[in-house]
Write a protein that holds these residues in place. Structure first.
Motif, short mmCIF file in Angstrom:
data_model
loop_
_atom_site.label_atom_id
_atom_site.label_comp_id
_atom_site.label_asym_id
_atom_site.label_seq_id
_atom_site.Cartn_x
_atom_site.Cartn_y
_atom_site.Cartn_z
N SER A 1 45.69 -34.27 13.77
CA SER A 1 45.08 -34.25 15.09
C SER A 1 45.85 -33.28 15.99
O SER A 1 46.96 -32.84 15.65
N ARG A 2 45.28 -32.97 17.13
CA ARG A 2 45.97 -32.10 18.09
C ARG A 2 47.28 -32.73 18.54
O ARG A 2 48.25 -32.02 18.84
N GLN A 3 47.35 -34.04 18.57
CA GLN A 3 48.58 -34.73 18.95
C GLN A 3 49.69 -34.48 17.93
O GLN A 3 50.88 -34.48 18.28
N ASP B 1 51.92 -31.56 18.98
CA ASP B 1 52.96 -31.89 19.95
C ASP B 1 54.10 -32.68 19.30
O ASP B 1 55.26 -32.57 19.71
N HIS B 2 53.77 -33.45 18.29
CA HIS B 2 54.77 -34.31 17.65
C HIS B 2 55.65 -33.55 16.66
O HIS B 2 56.86 -33.79 16.59
N ASN C 1 56.42 -23.84 21.58
CA ASN C 1 56.25 -22.48 22.09
C ASN C 1 54.79 -22.05 22.18
O ASN C 1 54.50 -20.99 22.73
N TYR C 2 53.87 -22.86 21.67
CA TYR C 2 52.44 -22.61 21.84
C TYR C 2 51.81 -23.82 22.54
O TYR C 2 52.34 -24.93 22.48
N SER C 3 50.66 -23.56 23.13
CA SER C 3 49.87 -24.64 23.71
C SER C 3 48.41 -24.44 23.31
O SER C 3 47.59 -23.95 24.09
#
Length: 404
Positions: free
Chosen positions: A6-8, A11-12, A17-19
């Protein structure tokens, strides 16, 4: 038990350095993509000018499959047939006599800069070390290339930058003349600035750089990482201008999505890259070389290159129609299928706000700085996909304007 990312998870598990956008594409065909939920998108981003033939083009897939069953990789104590065939194709289709293969545009530019310095030492001595580049330029993310690039935000916070690097103003020849001298070893320039706002170099400016290099016995380096391999409507953009560099760098469209880069140079310059002076572990990788050769041979044809020029006109017409309706653009510019639309004064800095709205409408696009909407689609994008993509962009911009 299988896990669906998942997109989460980004972040995990990944460095911040990217979003990236919230959607995760899982399948592509031509100029269309589908995400995990099965939603369809038209791709005007092209992996940032990388996917030169769109997604899963059969010519590239066939080349990858065929080579994948033969040979993947060798150390550089050997050579291989795909690398030799690619180098031959690039040399025979350009000004160059020699090719150095690597894995990315940043690596290609790093090699070009090191070669320029080495050539200067070999022929003129240690004092001839100055490199002139341009404000708002972008040449990669290695520490050397990011320092030569003219956007300090990318080099700040990492300690002292390498010395001997000067910056002039793009399309301002007098600003270069004020810096160039007998200690100049090279001038590095994008024939069209990409990350700096999709700004084409003028004929007089680029010719003036060639003349200054000749006058001061310096090398002219064309960074064609973003403009190369058909993107400009010619195989390389230098052909549009009739100006020949001493060194040229290539990547992005070169592999059509498979990571590869190349540095091309004349014999007189390339001799300074003697045994042991430089290298790349994956440079000349057989898989990458086979795919890149297929891309180059397919793209470097009158049908494809003339098609790029025709599609440029279609993109411009659609963007001008949208602008007449909403008045959001000050200028539409670019070459071939690398195009930028600069936001009007009323929407200054708002280009980035278009991207999530476009995603919601089923369109992938890019920006080149906060004030320029950028498009770098497949060089063979169907005209029907251009029309549908522009209809989706119209809706996204309509929403942006309505929210004011």
């Amino acid at each position: 038990m299988s896990h669906t990312p998942s997109r989460q998870d980004f972040d995990h598990y990944m460095t911040p350095n990217y979003s990236p956008q919230q959607v995760i594409p899982v399948r592509g065909e031509g100029s269309r993509l589908w995400d995990q939920e099965g939603r369809e998108y038209i791709d005007f981003a092209g992996g940032i000018a990388v996917n030169s033939l769109g997604h899963c083009h059969p010519v590239l897939v066939d080349a990858l499959k065929a080579q994948g069953e033969k040979l993947w990789h060798l150390a550089n104590v050997f050579t291989n047939e795909p690398a030799l065939n690619l180098a031959k194709a690039l040399v025979e289709r350009t000004f160059a006599d020699k090719a150095f293969l690597c894995s990315s545009g940043g690596e290609a530019n790093e090699a070009a800069l090191k070669l320029a310095r080495r050539w200067a030492v070999d022929h003129h001595g240690e004092h001839k070390d100055k490199i002139i580049s341009f404000y708002q330029s972008f040449h990669g993310r290695t520490f050397f290339t990011v320092s030569v690039g003219g956007q300090p935000k990318y080099s700040q916070g990492f300690g002292p930058v390498p010395g001997g690097i000067l910056h002039a103003t793009y399309n301002d020849l007098e600003s270069v003349r004020a810096l160039v001298g007998d200690d100049t070893c090279a001038i590095m320039v994008e024939p069209m600035q990409g990350e700096g706002g999709i700004v084409p170099g003028t004929q007089d400016f680029l010719q003036g750089l060639r003349d200054l290099c000749d006058e001061h016995q310096a090398l002219l380096i064309f960074d064609e990482v973003q403009t190369g391999v058909g993107r400009s409507g010619e195989l390389y953009a230098y052909k549009n201008y009739g100006i020949t560099p001493d060194i040229l760098t290539s990547a992005k469209s070169l592999g059509g999505g498979f990571p590869i880069g190349a540095m091309l140079a004349t014999d007189a310059v390339a001799k300074s890259l003697a045994i042991g002076t430089h290298g790349s572990t994956y440079g000349g990788n057989a898989l990458a070389s086979a795919v890149a050769l297929a891309a180059v041979e397919f793209i470097d044809t009158p049908e494809v290159l003339e098609g790029v020029k025709k599609r440029h006109d279609l993109f411009r017409e659609h963007l001008e129609t949208i602008n007449r309706k909403y008045g959001v653009f000050k200028e539409i510019r670019g070459m071939g299928l690398l195009m930028g639309a600069q936001m009007s004064d009323a929407f200054e800095g708002r280009a980035k706000d278009i991207l999530p709205l476009a995603i919601e409408e089923g369109l992938m696009a890019l920006i080149a700085g906060p004030n320029v909407l950028r498009m770098a689609p497949s060089l063979v994008i169907p005209e029907a996909d251009i029309a549908e993509g522009m209809a989706r962009l119209d809706r996204a911009i309509g929403r942006l304007v309505a929210a004011e």
